[in-house]
Motif scaffolding. Structure first.
Motif, PDB file in Angstrom:
ATOM      1  N   TYR A 215       0.780  -1.454  -0.005  1.00  0.00           N
ATOM      2  CA  TYR A 215      -0.020  -0.029  -0.030  1.00  0.00           C
ATOM      3  C   TYR A 215       0.893   1.460  -0.028  1.00  0.00           C
ATOM      4  N   GLY A 216       2.057   1.090  -0.190  1.00  0.00           N
ATOM      5  CA  GLY A 216       2.897   2.337  -0.454  1.00  0.00           C
ATOM      6  C   GLY A 216       2.649   3.276  -1.538  1.00  0.00           C
ATOM      7  N   LYS A 217       2.713   4.386  -1.377  1.00  0.00           N
ATOM      8  CA  LYS A 217       2.270   5.622  -2.397  1.00  0.00           C
ATOM      9  C   LYS A 217       2.979   5.165  -3.594  1.00  0.00           C
ATOM     10  N   ASN A 218       4.175   4.874  -3.746  1.00  0.00           N
ATOM     11  CA  ASN A 218       5.179   4.650  -4.950  1.00  0.00           C
ATOM     12  C   ASN A 218       4.656   3.217  -5.379  1.00  0.00           C
ATOM     13  N   GLU A 219       4.650   2.236  -4.686  1.00  0.00           N
ATOM     14  CA  GLU A 219       4.149   1.007  -5.271  1.00  0.00           C
ATOM     15  C   GLU A 219       2.880   0.876  -5.659  1.00  0.00           C
ATOM     16  N   MET A 220       1.953   1.660  -5.239  1.00  0.00           N
ATOM     17  CA  MET A 220       0.481   1.579  -5.831  1.00  0.00           C
ATOM     18  C   MET A 220       0.375   2.478  -7.243  1.00  0.00           C
ATOM     19  N   ARG A 221       1.382   3.624  -7.342  1.00  0.00           N
ATOM     20  CA  ARG A 221       1.567   3.950  -8.596  1.00  0.00           C
ATOM     21  C   ARG A 221       2.143   3.259  -9.841  1.00  0.00           C
TER      22      ARG A 221
END
Length: 488
Positions: A219-225
């Motif tokens: 659910y990290g911001k970079n991971e989800m992007r």
């Protein structure tokens, strides 16, 4: 003892223990040492002469596919939670991790914390005060020894059990929750043995309860992007990815006030492989739709000598400290290559014993370009030319996941991904949605723990990764890249 109000270091992992379980941890881990790691049919051959107690027999290489045992129940793929207006939560483990995560459960509407368990009474009392301060009724508390969690699981007013205890307790606690009709979420790793992973899959299917690996890095911001960009085709046909848990934990592992008892450090005396693959494996598996159109088939692992912890001990620990009786065998750095059915490659790394900046690597490459994290940078055609990295931030407006657009400044640790994970899980339970990941993902993301050890013992020979879905991986289905529900 842990300070019950302590919070993890800014980039600390998500495995914080309840100190009260540390004595049982030592005893049960010693039992694991006598039983092996449950590789069973998935590792063949005989152990090397220097195989330590607790290690599985080394394989001469498993070029074939691990045979899946017969299914004992219906699949849990695509099975939604039962909708409910209020999710009633029981928490087992109130050390650094559980003692801080309770704040996030209490911050959500439609969630009640009804029961708490930790053998350390001060920790349980402090957590109970938080519940009351949040305006909820005083929770039931369970502090009577190592098995009192079973009484929490037996309660009729608990819908979801959250487990944040030392690793070797995870399996028993998840099993107890499901056998008592509760959905369960467990901190990483979900179990330490291959036979335990199969047991959790079978039990989830038989009880019709979800058993989830609460991998916050998904659910990290970079991971989800990156995930949404991959699904939109921005990287072209996917080829390779990399993930890691490279984090200097030497000081924390020798600090009795942080990890109460030596439970985490003791795993370095028993296994040589990747002890903590989930933070790197979960996000990269999501990018490649593992268990949702592709699957991981084999892992080959290599490890360096184990020198870091002994050197740190020599420099920092006084004579007579109990740690001087320990012999460390865990590779200071493990590097694993994972093959998928479509021929893609995932590289995993683990290093908590040497000095280096924190990194999960978090990389994805395809026929149109590549993303690399720590620091974040991107190069994809036709947006970038002349061998110069581009600005990853320019893709935020179009590709940030709706969860991060809706919660731009989430509370809690690890940059807000803890909150995003808990919010989404509780949302799925309240609305009766299918969870973003399931027991098959939990087992897959944790399988490198025993299999990387077996591969290192066999000088890098590939180990077959079981198909925990029993063939259902071939069908594409939703995962982390979810649609925003119409209801709130």
């Amino acid at each position: 003892m842990h300070d019950e109000n302590a919070t993890p270091a800014p980039e600390e992992s998500t495995d914080e223990s309840t100190g009260g379980h540390s004595r049982r941890t030592v005893l049960r881990t010693a039992g694991i040492a006598g039983a092996g790691l449950g590789l069973g049919a998935f590792a063949t051959g005989t152990a090397h002469a220097d195989t330590p107690a607790g290690a599985p027999a080394a394989s001469a290489g498993t070029a074939g596919t691990a045979e899946a045992p017969a299914r004992k129940g219906k699949t849990m793929i695509g099975v939604p939670f039962e909708a409910r207006s209020t999710v009633r939560v029981g928490i087992i483990g109130l050390g650094n991790r559980g003692g801080s995560m309770i704040d996030l459960f209490l911050a959500l509407p439609g969630v009640r914390v009804v029961a708490l368990c930790d053998p350390v009474k001060d920790k349980t009392a402090a957590a109970a005060k938080k519940v009351v301060a949040a305006g909820q009724p005083a929770p039931a508390t369970y502090t009577n020894g190592d098995h009192d969690y079973e009484k929490l699981c037996e309660r009729g007013d608990v819908d979801f059990v959250y487990v944040a205890t030392p690793w070797d307790l995870h399996f028993d606690m998840a099993k107890s929750a499901m056998l008592n009709g509760k959905h369960v979420g467990v901190e990483c790793p979900i179990a330490m043995r291959l036979d335990e992973l199969w047991a959790l899959v079978d039990l989830s299917e038989r009880t019709r309860r979800h058993c989830l690996q609460l991998e916050n890095c998904c659910y990290g911001k970079n991971e989800m992007r990156v995930l949404r960009m991959a699904h939109a085709g921005k990287f072209g046909d996917l080829l390779h990815a990399a993930g890691a848990y490279n984090h200097d934990l030497r000081g924390l592992m020798f600090d009795p006030k942080y990890y109460e008892g030596p439970w985490r450090r003791l795993w370095h005396t028993r296994l040589r492989g990747d002890l903590y693959p989930n933070h790197g494996f979960g996000p990269t598996a999501n990018y490649m739709d593992v268990n949702r159109g592709d699957r991981v088939t084999h892992i080959s692992s290599f490890g360096t000598p184990a020198l870091g912890l002994a050197e740190y001990r020599k420099a920092h620990m006084p004579p007579g400290d109990p740690s001087w009786k320990e012999t460390y065998i865990e590779s200071d750095r493990t590097i694993s290559l994972v093959q998928t059915a479509k021929g893609r490659v995932i590289r995993l790394e683990h290093d908590v014993s040497t000095p280096h900046p924190y990194s999960r690597i978090n990389s994805l490459g395809g026929t149109k370009g590549v993303f690399e994290d720590y620091p974040e940078r991107i190069y994809i055609e036709p947006d970038h030319t002349d061998d110069r990295w581009g600005d990853f931030g320019k893709y935020a407006a179009e590709f940030d996941h709706w969860l991060w657009k809706e919660h731009a400044n989430p509370p809690g640790g690890h940059g807000g991904m803890d909150y995003i994970m808990v919010f989404r899980l509780m949302q799925c339970m309240r609305l009766g949605l299918v969870p973003d990941f399931d027991v098959y993902d939990a087992a897959t993301w944790t399988a490198p723990v025993p299999l990387s050890h077996a591969s290192i013992k066999a000088q890098g020979a590939p180990q077959a990764i079981p198909d925990f879905t029993r063939g259902l991986w071939k069908k594409a289905r939703p995962g982390m890249d979810s649609e925003k529900p119409k209801q709130s």
